[in-house]
Write a protein that holds these residues in place. Sequence first.
Motif, PDB file in Angstrom:
ATOM      1  N   GLU A  49       0.873  -1.604  -0.029  1.00 48.04           N
ATOM      2  CA  GLU A  49      -0.245   0.019  -0.266  1.00 48.04           C
ATOM      3  C   GLU A  49       0.894   1.292   0.112  1.00 48.04           C
ATOM      4  O   GLU A  49       0.086   2.516   0.294  1.00 48.04           O
ATOM      5  N   GLY A  50       2.058   1.075  -0.232  1.00 49.72           N
ATOM      6  CA  GLY A  50       2.906   2.286  -0.543  1.00 49.72           C
ATOM      7  C   GLY A  50       3.423   2.836   1.129  1.00 49.72           C
ATOM      8  O   GLY A  50       3.321   3.930   0.932  1.00 49.72           O
ATOM      9  N   GLU A  51       3.157   2.247   2.673  1.00 54.75           N
ATOM     10  CA  GLU A  51       2.949   3.677   3.367  1.00 54.75           C
ATOM     11  C   GLU A  51       4.338   3.757   3.700  1.00 54.75           C
ATOM     12  O   GLU A  51       5.720   3.324   3.445  1.00 54.75           O
ATOM     13  N   ASP A  52       5.041   5.173   4.538  1.00 51.81           N
ATOM     14  CA  ASP A  52       5.849   5.657   4.707  1.00 51.81           C
ATOM     15  C   ASP A  52       6.909   4.863   5.429  1.00 51.81           C
ATOM     16  O   ASP A  52       6.512   4.176   6.450  1.00 51.81           O
ATOM     17  N   ILE A  53       7.767   4.983   5.259  1.00 55.29           N
ATOM     18  CA  ILE A  53       9.362   3.880   6.307  1.00 55.29           C
ATOM     19  C   ILE A  53       9.857   5.216   6.144  1.00 55.29           C
ATOM     20  O   ILE A  53       9.928   6.533   5.689  1.00 55.29           O
ATOM     21  N   PHE A  54      10.886   5.009   7.352  1.00 50.60           N
ATOM     22  CA  PHE A  54      11.561   5.678   7.526  1.00 50.60           C
ATOM     23  C   PHE A  54      13.014   5.928   6.720  1.00 50.60           C
ATOM     24  O   PHE A  54      13.256   4.756   5.996  1.00 50.60           O
ATOM     25  N   ASP A  55      14.005   7.084   7.012  1.00 49.75           N
ATOM     26  CA  ASP A  55      15.164   7.006   5.945  1.00 49.75           C
ATOM     27  C   ASP A  55      16.294   5.611   5.806  1.00 49.75           C
ATOM     28  O   ASP A  55      16.559   5.299   5.327  1.00 49.75           O
ATOM     29  N   TRP A  56      16.253   5.010   7.663  1.00 49.89           N
ATOM     30  CA  TRP A  56      17.350   3.223   7.996  1.00 49.89           C
ATOM     31  C   TRP A  56      16.442   3.038   7.370  1.00 49.89           C
ATOM     32  O   TRP A  56      17.238   1.319   6.861  1.00 49.89           O
ATOM     33  N   GLU A  57      15.573   2.534   6.671  1.00 49.89           N
ATOM     34  CA  GLU A  57      14.376   1.240   5.976  1.00 49.89           C
ATOM     35  C   GLU A  57      14.829   1.566   4.328  1.00 49.89           C
ATOM     36  O   GLU A  57      14.480  -0.217   4.102  1.00 49.89           O
ATOM     37  N   GLU A  58      14.984   2.254   3.630  1.00 50.72           N
ATOM     38  CA  GLU A  58      14.614   2.614   2.297  1.00 50.72           C
ATOM     39  C   GLU A  58      16.103   1.403   1.940  1.00 50.72           C
ATOM     40  O   GLU A  58      15.535   1.139   1.105  1.00 50.72           O
ATOM     41  N   PRO A  59      17.397   1.393   2.467  1.00 40.10           N
ATOM     42  CA  PRO A  59      17.914   0.455   2.288  1.00 40.10           C
ATOM     43  C   PRO A  59      17.353  -0.731   1.609  1.00 40.10           C
ATOM     44  O   PRO A  59      17.772  -2.045   1.043  1.00 40.10           O
ATOM     45  N   LEU A  60      16.953  -0.824   2.570  1.00 41.87           N
ATOM     46  CA  LEU A  60      16.345  -3.039   3.621  1.00 41.87           C
ATOM     47  C   LEU A  60      15.031  -2.617   2.160  1.00 41.87           C
ATOM     48  O   LEU A  60      14.754  -3.630   1.547  1.00 41.87           O
ATOM     49  N   PHE A  61      14.526  -1.822   2.393  1.00 49.74           N
ATOM     50  CA  PHE A  61      12.789  -1.544   1.720  1.00 49.74           C
ATOM     51  C   PHE A  61      13.905  -2.166  -0.477  1.00 49.74           C
ATOM     52  O   PHE A  61      12.899  -2.376  -1.208  1.00 49.74           O
ATOM     53  N   GLU A  62      14.880  -1.238  -0.699  1.00 48.84           N
ATOM     54  CA  GLU A  62      15.242  -1.555  -1.992  1.00 48.84           C
ATOM     55  C   GLU A  62      16.132  -2.895  -1.742  1.00 48.84           C
ATOM     56  O   GLU A  62      16.018  -3.216  -2.937  1.00 48.84           O
ATOM     57  N   LEU A  63      16.871  -2.847  -0.720  1.00 49.16           N
ATOM     58  CA  LEU A  63      16.510  -4.841  -1.206  1.00 49.16           C
ATOM     59  C   LEU A  63      16.108  -5.856  -1.304  1.00 49.16           C
ATOM     60  O   LEU A  63      16.193  -6.958  -2.082  1.00 49.16           O
ATOM     61  N   SER A  64      14.966  -5.624  -0.770  1.00 52.57           N
ATOM     62  CA  SER A  64      13.208  -6.299  -0.652  1.00 52.57           C
ATOM     63  C   SER A  64      12.734  -6.530  -2.519  1.00 52.57           C
ATOM     64  O   SER A  64      13.134  -7.808  -2.976  1.00 52.57           O
ATOM     65  N   LYS A  65      12.668  -5.064  -2.776  1.00 48.75           N
ATOM     66  CA  LYS A  65      12.295  -5.174  -3.580  1.00 48.75           C
ATOM     67  C   LYS A  65      13.363  -5.870  -5.277  1.00 48.75           C
ATOM     68  O   LYS A  65      12.956  -6.455  -5.812  1.00 48.75           O
ATOM     69  N   MET A  66      14.914  -5.456  -4.871  1.00 42.27           N
ATOM     70  CA  MET A  66      15.668  -6.586  -5.911  1.00 42.27           C
ATOM     71  C   MET A  66      15.332  -7.954  -5.422  1.00 42.27           C
ATOM     72  O   MET A  66      15.147  -8.643  -6.658  1.00 42.27           O
ATOM     73  N   LEU A  67      15.110  -8.699  -4.385  1.00 35.97           N
ATOM     74  CA  LEU A  67      15.557  -9.504  -4.167  1.00 35.97           C
ATOM     75  C   LEU A  67      14.022 -10.423  -5.121  1.00 35.97           C
ATOM     76  O   LEU A  67      13.839 -11.488  -5.758  1.00 35.97           O
ATOM     77  N   ASN A  68      12.943  -9.663  -4.489  1.00 40.69           N
ATOM     78  CA  ASN A  68      11.697 -10.289  -5.896  1.00 40.69           C
ATOM     79  C   ASN A  68      11.112  -9.927  -6.964  1.00 40.69           C
ATOM     80  O   ASN A  68      11.144 -10.856  -7.396  1.00 40.69           O
ATOM     81  N   GLN A  69      12.263  -9.518  -7.128  1.00 41.86           N
ATOM     82  CA  GLN A  69      12.776  -9.184  -8.829  1.00 41.86           C
ATOM     83  C   GLN A  69      13.492  -9.878  -9.583  1.00 41.86           C
ATOM     84  O   GLN A  69      13.774 -10.069 -10.916  1.00 41.86           O
ATOM     85  N   ASP A  70      14.661 -10.666  -9.130  1.00 42.04           N
ATOM     86  CA  ASP A  70      15.378 -11.102  -9.543  1.00 42.04           C
ATOM     87  C   ASP A  70      15.636 -12.902  -8.952  1.00 42.04           C
ATOM     88  O   ASP A  70      15.920 -12.914  -7.700  1.00 42.04           O
ATOM     89  N   ASP A  71      15.519 -13.286  -9.588  1.00 33.96           N
ATOM     90  CA  ASP A  71      15.235 -14.901 -10.052  1.00 33.96           C
ATOM     91  C   ASP A  71      16.266 -15.711  -9.339  1.00 33.96           C
ATOM     92  O   ASP A  71      16.367 -16.918  -9.479  1.00 33.96           O
TER      93      ASP A  71
END
Length: 216
Positions: A49-71
Amino acid sequence: MKQTEIIESYRNYMKDRIGIYMFFRDAFFVKPSEELVDKIKNIYLNNVEGEDIFDWEEPLFELSKMLNQDDNIKLDELKAEYTYLFIGPKKIPAPIFESVYHSDKRLLFTENTIDVRKIYQKSGLEVLRKNQIPDDHLAYEMEFMYYLAHKIESDITNENLESKVVATSKSFLEKHLLKWVPTFCANVEQYGESEFYKKICSSLLKFLVFDNDMLI
C-alpha cells in the motif's frame, strides 16, 4: 500531537527496536539462510500500500524489492560473500569484531574486548563461547542491544517514560557501535560483491544514528 499520543508513539518505538536489533543480529551472526532472505523479501511484499518508511528502512526496502524481482539470487553466492567479507581465509576485507578497528595490527581479544565483556556482565550477561569468539562480534553487540531493548520496553509505562537501561543503551551506542560500525560499513561498501550486505550495512548504520537520537 497530544502528550498521550507522544508517549504511546515512543512506547511503540521501544517495542519495535526489539525486532530490529534481532534482525541485524541474525543478519551478521552466521551465513545467510533462506529464512533471512525471505524475511527481507517480505519487507517489500508487506508494503504493497506504499506506507511511509523511515530513512533507515530505505536500503532494506530497496534490497527487498531487488530480491523479489531477481530470480537469479543464489543463496550459495550470498554465503560465499559472507565468508569472503567477514571470515577469510585470506585477508578479511571487513572484520566483524570491534577490537580490530581500535588496533593498528587488527588484533582480536584486546582491552576493547574485555571492556565490552564487562559491560555485558554488568547487565547480567555473558558470552557462552567468550574465549573462542570475541565478545565484541557485531552480532553479539546487536544481541546485547536487543536484550536492553526488551528491558526498556518492560520498564516503560504510559505514565513514565524513564528507564535506567536507556542510559546503558545510549552509552553503548556512542562509545562502541557508532565508533566502529561506520568504518565496518565503509569496508563492506568498498569490497562487497553484491548489494546484499551493502544495503544491510547502510540500513544498520542509519538505524544506529536514528536510534541514538531517539533515546532520551
